[in-house]
Write an enzyme that holds these catalytic residues in place. Structure first.
Site, PDB file in Angstrom:
ATOM      1  N   ASP A  71      -3.069   6.564   2.501  1.00 21.43           N
ATOM      2  CA  ASP A  71      -3.068   4.733   2.808  1.00 21.43           C
ATOM      3  C   ASP A  71      -1.973   4.438   1.705  1.00 21.43           C
ATOM      4  O   ASP A  71      -2.235   3.188   1.155  1.00 21.43           O
ATOM      5  CB  ASP A  71      -4.376   4.491   2.429  1.00 21.43           C
ATOM      6  CG  ASP A  71      -5.606   5.070   3.289  1.00 21.43           C
ATOM      7  OD1 ASP A  71      -5.188   4.788   4.326  1.00 21.43           O
ATOM      8  OD2 ASP A  71      -6.581   5.623   2.691  1.00 21.43           O
ATOM      9  N   LYS A  74       2.979   4.544   4.181  1.00 21.74           N
ATOM     10  CA  LYS A  74       3.750   5.130   4.688  1.00 21.74           C
ATOM     11  C   LYS A  74       4.265   4.384   6.126  1.00 21.74           C
ATOM     12  O   LYS A  74       5.431   4.650   6.472  1.00 21.74           O
ATOM     13  CB  LYS A  74       3.439   6.490   4.959  1.00 21.74           C
ATOM     14  CG  LYS A  74       2.973   7.255   3.743  1.00 21.74           C
ATOM     15  CD  LYS A  74       2.505   8.762   4.176  1.00 21.74           C
ATOM     16  CE  LYS A  74       1.207   8.876   5.087  1.00 21.74           C
ATOM     17  NZ  LYS A  74      -0.012   8.184   4.213  1.00 21.74           N
ATOM     18  N   GLY A  98      -4.047   6.731  10.073  1.00 24.27           N
ATOM     19  CA  GLY A  98      -3.906   5.069  10.479  1.00 24.27           C
ATOM     20  C   GLY A  98      -2.611   4.384   9.692  1.00 24.27           C
ATOM     21  O   GLY A  98      -2.588   4.327   8.332  1.00 24.27           O
ATOM     22  N   HIS A  99      -1.586   4.115  10.470  1.00 22.48           N
ATOM     23  CA  HIS A  99      -0.426   3.533  10.051  1.00 22.48           C
ATOM     24  C   HIS A  99      -0.412   1.870  10.366  1.00 22.48           C
ATOM     25  O   HIS A  99      -0.366   1.848  11.499  1.00 22.48           O
ATOM     26  CB  HIS A  99       0.877   4.277  10.271  1.00 22.48           C
ATOM     27  CG  HIS A  99       1.179   5.549   9.645  1.00 22.48           C
ATOM     28  ND1 HIS A  99       1.940   6.536  10.170  1.00 22.48           N
ATOM     29  CD2 HIS A  99       0.292   6.079   8.567  1.00 22.48           C
ATOM     30  CE1 HIS A  99       2.012   7.369   9.473  1.00 22.48           C
ATOM     31  NE2 HIS A  99       0.851   7.518   8.582  1.00 22.48           N
ATOM     32  N   GLN A 284      -1.796  11.436   6.241  1.00 18.79           N
ATOM     33  CA  GLN A 284      -2.725  11.684   4.956  1.00 18.79           C
ATOM     34  C   GLN A 284      -1.944  11.493   3.514  1.00 18.79           C
ATOM     35  O   GLN A 284      -0.910  10.885   3.519  1.00 18.79           O
ATOM     36  CB  GLN A 284      -3.611  12.840   5.172  1.00 18.79           C
ATOM     37  CG  GLN A 284      -4.829  12.716   6.190  1.00 18.79           C
ATOM     38  CD  GLN A 284      -4.434  12.941   7.496  1.00 18.79           C
ATOM     39  OE1 GLN A 284      -3.746  13.823   7.763  1.00 18.79           O
ATOM     40  NE2 GLN A 284      -4.790  12.307   8.519  1.00 18.79           N
TER      41      GLN A 284
END
Length: 496
Positions: A71, A74, A98-99, A284
């Site tokens: 988080d 990235k 999740g991006h 991650q």
């Protein structure tokens, strides 16, 4: 991309070089029976051609990963950088990552598909180190199509990637909720059990998903086994899975996935051999790596830079540089030790200002102060040369900003990261306090225009972490990014 700006320490320009020195290739003396192929290789070595080719390939690759527990932002950074790369390859994890990318105010949330697909000229590669949920993949593809993204022409899936099936989710849900079991705080999407099957050599790969008879046999055998395991270990509260129904659903999904499937290792190596460039996108963060993270509160894959080679089929000698992304503070989702976690109102305020809620699950993130020993450890494990600092603007309102510069464990001062959870839980952070700037930095794209105290905060982070700051993010949008001069020059070399 955001505007270029000055380096943090101009005096270092002459003696700090982005590219590593050329590797010397040594060769053995050939016998009279040396094959024609070996002779050709020897010719390339003697002439320097092979050496140059290796240098050229290395210069055109970069790994971008998270420095802490994920988080870090990235997604935005990969998106900003992707305009300079021919392809972006995911090398680990699944749709538990999740991006979030914001382009011109429009939000894109990517869980499995690499951010590179948001650029018309960039290929997106899902590597063999990823675990693929076909249903989740197709939903994400459909959503991107609806937003006008040309995924069909740009996206490729490794035929060697492992497949997540419903029994993986069933096992993870049962394990996480079982009485007496240590709760890890997973997303319960089947990621861990899929990697377990991979390592037990009983998993299903994408190439197998495309063979209906094999798929049917595998599902029937796996459902019988997994239903029995769940019943024996976790009781009868979980409904058994229907293999016939599962086969029908996944056989149909396989046909929709089929057009994307190829030997992605071959694709990536051909891009590099032709002079193209590749960015390896981490999922991650370093402290969630299965080997180097805060075990057992980790993910099930290799999130560090080493995973880029094993997770894509591109050799480690082709990796050019490592770019580590860190927030100006630290966050963590789920269970596990967090030495600099901020409790109470201060932590709540940081969470609110940073909108610290998981892109995949919506879970509130735990917030803490920047941890220099942790960042230094992360840079060491990854061989990080560059840092990207995100969410600097979240700290704009603070009069003082604590930074952890060391630990105290059992009365002894250290900067070593304990390998065990108990050791990390005993850590007492030792802080130094820097003056806050209490001025808005959102949207600033030139380093010299930052408040003096903000510049000192960044200089301190660079000086203490052992990696150079190449970019700073001052807002969620693609354009709210500053790129420092030396880093821009290094990117120009990759793009050339």
């Amino acid at each position: 991309m955001g505007a270029r700006t000055s380096t943090l320490n101009a005096k270092e320009d002459a003696d700090r070089v982005y590219h590593r020195k050329r590797c010397v290739v040594r060769s053995a003396v050939h016998s009279e029976n040396t094959s024609f192929l070996s002779a050709r290789i020897q010719h390339f070595i003697d002439s320097g051609t092979l050496d140059q080719r290796r240098d050229d390939m290395r210069a055109k690759t970069a790994v971008v990963l998270g420095a802490q527990w994920g988080d870090e932002g990235k997604g935005k950074i990969v998106d900003v950088l992707s305009e300079r790369f021919s392809a972006v390859a995911r090398y680990a994890g699944g749709h538990n990552a999740g991006h979030t990318v914001i382009i011109g105010g429009q939000k894109f949330i990517l869980q499995l598909i690499p951010c590179g697909v948001l650029r018309p000229t960039c290929k997106g590669i899902i590597g063999n180190g990823v675990v693929l949920d076909p249903i989740a993949f197709l939903k994400e593809v459909a959503k991107l199509r609806g937003l006008g993204v040309a995924v069909d022409a740009q996206l490729f899936v490794s035929n060697r990637a492992q497949v997540i099936l419903p029994y993986h989710r069933m096992i993870e849900l049962a394990a996480e909720s079982a009485p007496g079991r240590k709760k890890i705080g997973t997303t319960s999407r089947g990621i861990g059990p899929a990697y377990e099957d991979k390592m037990a050599r009983s998993g299903l790969r994408v190439v197998d998903l495309l063979r209906p008879e094999l798929l049917k046999t595998h599902i029937e055998a796996a459902c019988a086994e997994k239903n029995a395991i769940v019943k024996a270990l976790f009781g009868t509260g979980t409904a058994p899975l229907d293999p016939a129904r599962m086969f029908d659903e996944y056989a149909a999904a396989a046909e929709e996935v089929r057009p994307f499937v190829t030997d992605t290792g071959r694709v990536l190596n051909k891009i590099l051999a032709a002079g193209g460039s590749v960015m390896f996108e981490g999922a991650q963060g370093t402290m969630l790596d299965i080997d180097h993270g805060t075990y057992p509160f980790v993910t099930s894959s290799s999130a560090t830079a080493g995973g880029a080679a094993t997770g894509t089929g591109v050799g480690p000698t082709a990796i050019g540089t490592v770019i580590s992304v860190t927030k100006a503070y630290v966050t963590r989702v789920g269970e596990g030790p967090f030495p600099t976690e901020i409790k109470g109102a201060a932590g709540e305020e940081l969470r609110a200002r940073g909108n610290e809620y998981g892109a995949v699950t919506g879970r509130p993130r735990r917030c803490g102060w920047l941890d220099i020993p942790l960042l230094r450890y992360s840079n060491q494990v990854n061989g990080a040369e560059w840092l990207v600092v995100t969410k600097l603007d979240v700290l704009d309102t603070l009069a003082e900003i604590p930074i952890c510069v060391g630990y105290e464990i059992d009365g002894k001062v250290t900067d070593e990261i304990p390998a065990d959870v108990e050791g990390l839980e005993q850590v007492k952070p030792r802080y130094t306090t820097l003056k806050g700037w209490q001025e808005p930095t959102e949207g600033i794209t030139e380093f010299e225009k930052l408040p003096r105290a903000a510049k000192e905060y960044l200089r301190f982070q660079e000086r203490e972490s052992g990696a150079r700051i190449g970019m700073v993010s001052t807002g969620p949008d693609r354009d709210q990014t500053m790129v420092l001069d030396d880093f821009a020059a290094a990117l120009d070399t990759i793009h050339a």
